[in-house]
Design a protein around this motif. Sequence first.
Motif, mmCIF file in Angstrom:
data_model
loop_
_atom_site.group_PDB
_atom_site.id
_atom_site.type_symbol
_atom_site.label_atom_id
_atom_site.label_comp_id
_atom_site.label_asym_id
_atom_site.label_seq_id
_atom_site.Cartn_x
_atom_site.Cartn_y
_atom_site.Cartn_z
ATOM 1 N N ASP A 173 -0.445 11.868 -0.568
ATOM 2 C CA ASP A 173 -0.752 10.289 -0.741
ATOM 3 C C ASP A 173 -1.191 9.821 -1.950
ATOM 4 O OD1 ASP A 173 -1.620 7.657 -0.543
ATOM 5 O OD2 ASP A 173 -2.188 7.997 1.772
ATOM 6 N N PHE A 174 -0.410 8.996 -2.847
ATOM 7 C CA PHE A 174 -1.087 8.525 -3.926
ATOM 8 C C PHE A 174 -2.461 7.812 -4.180
ATOM 9 C CE2 PHE A 174 1.054 4.410 -2.869
ATOM 10 C CZ PHE A 174 0.324 3.645 -3.631
ATOM 11 N N THR A 175 -2.716 7.152 -3.018
ATOM 12 C CA THR A 175 -3.760 6.787 -2.953
ATOM 13 C C THR A 175 -5.010 7.564 -2.877
ATOM 14 O OG1 THR A 175 -3.892 6.144 -0.591
ATOM 15 C CG2 THR A 175 -3.017 4.482 -1.950
ATOM 16 N N ALA A 212 -7.768 7.679 -5.796
ATOM 17 C CA ALA A 212 -9.379 7.522 -5.553
ATOM 18 C C ALA A 212 -10.031 8.633 -5.939
ATOM 19 C CB ALA A 212 -9.268 7.316 -4.116
ATOM 20 N N THR A 213 -9.503 9.778 -5.736
ATOM 21 C CA THR A 213 -10.241 11.144 -5.874
ATOM 22 C C THR A 213 -10.425 11.195 -7.319
ATOM 23 O OG1 THR A 213 -9.352 12.223 -4.059
ATOM 24 C CG2 THR A 213 -10.155 13.690 -5.760
ATOM 25 N N LEU A 214 -9.428 10.956 -8.176
ATOM 26 C CA LEU A 214 -9.339 10.852 -9.841
ATOM 27 C C LEU A 214 -9.881 9.686 -10.254
ATOM 28 C CD1 LEU A 214 -6.097 13.214 -10.280
ATOM 29 C CD2 LEU A 214 -8.587 14.036 -9.859
ATOM 30 N N LYS A 215 -10.416 8.818 -9.546
ATOM 31 C CA LYS A 215 -10.897 7.422 -10.321
ATOM 32 C C LYS A 215 -9.661 6.915 -11.060
ATOM 33 C CE LYS A 215 -15.390 8.634 -9.291
ATOM 34 N NZ LYS A 215 -15.219 9.753 -8.452
ATOM 35 N N LEU A 216 -8.407 6.719 -10.846
ATOM 36 C CA LEU A 216 -7.410 6.254 -11.635
ATOM 37 C C LEU A 216 -6.923 4.818 -11.240
ATOM 38 C CD1 LEU A 216 -5.291 9.530 -11.613
ATOM 39 C CD2 LEU A 216 -6.638 8.764 -13.544
ATOM 40 N N GLU A 217 -6.656 4.223 -12.379
ATOM 41 C CA GLU A 217 -5.896 3.030 -12.096
ATOM 42 C C GLU A 217 -4.547 3.199 -11.864
ATOM 43 O OE1 GLU A 217 -6.349 -0.087 -15.474
ATOM 44 O OE2 GLU A 217 -7.980 1.298 -16.236
ATOM 45 N N VAL A 218 -3.838 2.421 -10.920
ATOM 46 C CA VAL A 218 -2.328 2.515 -10.737
ATOM 47 C C VAL A 218 -1.370 1.818 -11.293
ATOM 48 C CG1 VAL A 218 -0.958 2.646 -8.534
ATOM 49 C CG2 VAL A 218 -3.370 3.250 -8.188
ATOM 50 N N ALA A 239 7.239 -2.479 -3.539
ATOM 51 C CA ALA A 239 6.243 -2.864 -4.393
ATOM 52 C C ALA A 239 4.929 -3.648 -3.696
ATOM 53 C CB ALA A 239 6.802 -3.512 -5.803
ATOM 54 N N ARG A 240 5.354 -4.403 -3.089
ATOM 55 C CA ARG A 240 4.344 -5.217 -2.255
ATOM 56 C C ARG A 240 3.516 -4.244 -1.522
ATOM 57 N NH1 ARG A 240 8.042 -9.596 0.131
ATOM 58 N NH2 ARG A 240 7.714 -11.162 -1.666
ATOM 59 N N LEU A 241 4.159 -3.505 -0.624
ATOM 60 C CA LEU A 241 3.509 -2.380 0.160
ATOM 61 C C LEU A 241 2.669 -1.485 -0.591
ATOM 62 C CD1 LEU A 241 3.177 -1.130 2.834
ATOM 63 C CD2 LEU A 241 5.353 0.242 2.260
ATOM 64 N N ARG A 251 -1.377 -1.156 -0.382
ATOM 65 C CA ARG A 251 -2.122 -0.072 -0.168
ATOM 66 C C ARG A 251 -3.136 0.255 -1.182
ATOM 67 N NH1 ARG A 251 1.511 4.869 0.428
ATOM 68 N NH2 ARG A 251 -0.356 5.805 1.368
ATOM 69 N N CYS A 252 -2.909 0.145 -2.312
ATOM 70 C CA CYS A 252 -3.874 -0.091 -3.346
ATOM 71 C C CYS A 252 -5.163 -0.806 -3.019
ATOM 72 C CB CYS A 252 -3.433 -0.280 -4.726
ATOM 73 S SG CYS A 252 -2.392 1.158 -5.450
ATOM 74 N N GLU A 253 -4.984 -2.084 -2.913
ATOM 75 C CA GLU A 253 -5.741 -2.959 -2.272
ATOM 76 C C GLU A 253 -6.623 -2.707 -1.170
ATOM 77 O OE1 GLU A 253 -3.541 -6.708 -2.327
ATOM 78 O OE2 GLU A 253 -3.850 -6.838 -4.321
ATOM 79 N N ASP A 254 -6.041 -2.063 -0.163
ATOM 80 C CA ASP A 254 -6.866 -1.623 1.206
ATOM 81 C C ASP A 254 -7.805 -0.416 0.707
ATOM 82 O OD1 ASP A 254 -5.273 -3.575 2.600
ATOM 83 O OD2 ASP A 254 -4.012 -2.133 3.390
#
Length: 193
Positions: A107-109, A113-119, A133-135, A139-142
């Motif tokens: 899971d990319f999220t 989250a683990t590596l504290k990266l911007e997406v 893209a919306r999804l 997922r990032c916002e969630d």
Amino acid sequence: MARGFLITGTGASVGKTTVGCALGFAMRARGIRVGVMKPVDTRESQDAQSLALAVGSTMPMELICPFRYRADSAHAESPNLANIARCFDEIAAQSDVMLVESANVIDFTDVAATLKLEVIVVVGNRPGCVDAARLSIQRCEDRGLKIAGCILCDCDPNPAVDEASLRELFGSFYLGRMRHREPLAKAIVEKLV
């Protein structure tokens, strides 16, 4: 390390590696020390090697891609996030910026989250890409992840979505467009440096 990005996409073969290589090369050309990773990949793939080549990395492939599996087999074990984080930290200690390419197996999220990266979401210009893209953004916002933005990538010669509608839809998240078989626009790089 000043900044780090996870590059994910709206599907398979949408241009994640192409964008990662182009972004890494452009940053390196500006004198930035760029570390790269594709933490999970098949043994047959050349994506991790392409990323390393684009930024002139001399890091061992075991750090750049610590979890490799055969494409034709069901992998029994899941990628170990703690090991991925350890490899990431080792590369990041010698880098100004980190670029990490996601993979479908993990899971990319979780990785971001683990590596504290911007997406960065690479939107493959194909039918259905806007919803995908919306999804990804949702997922990032969630998860409370910072979104660096979306890059429209013309992964096929016949684009399905026009740039103006995507720019209007994603507003400040829209970074720009990478046209089919053309270099990454300077304006995109400058927004991320």
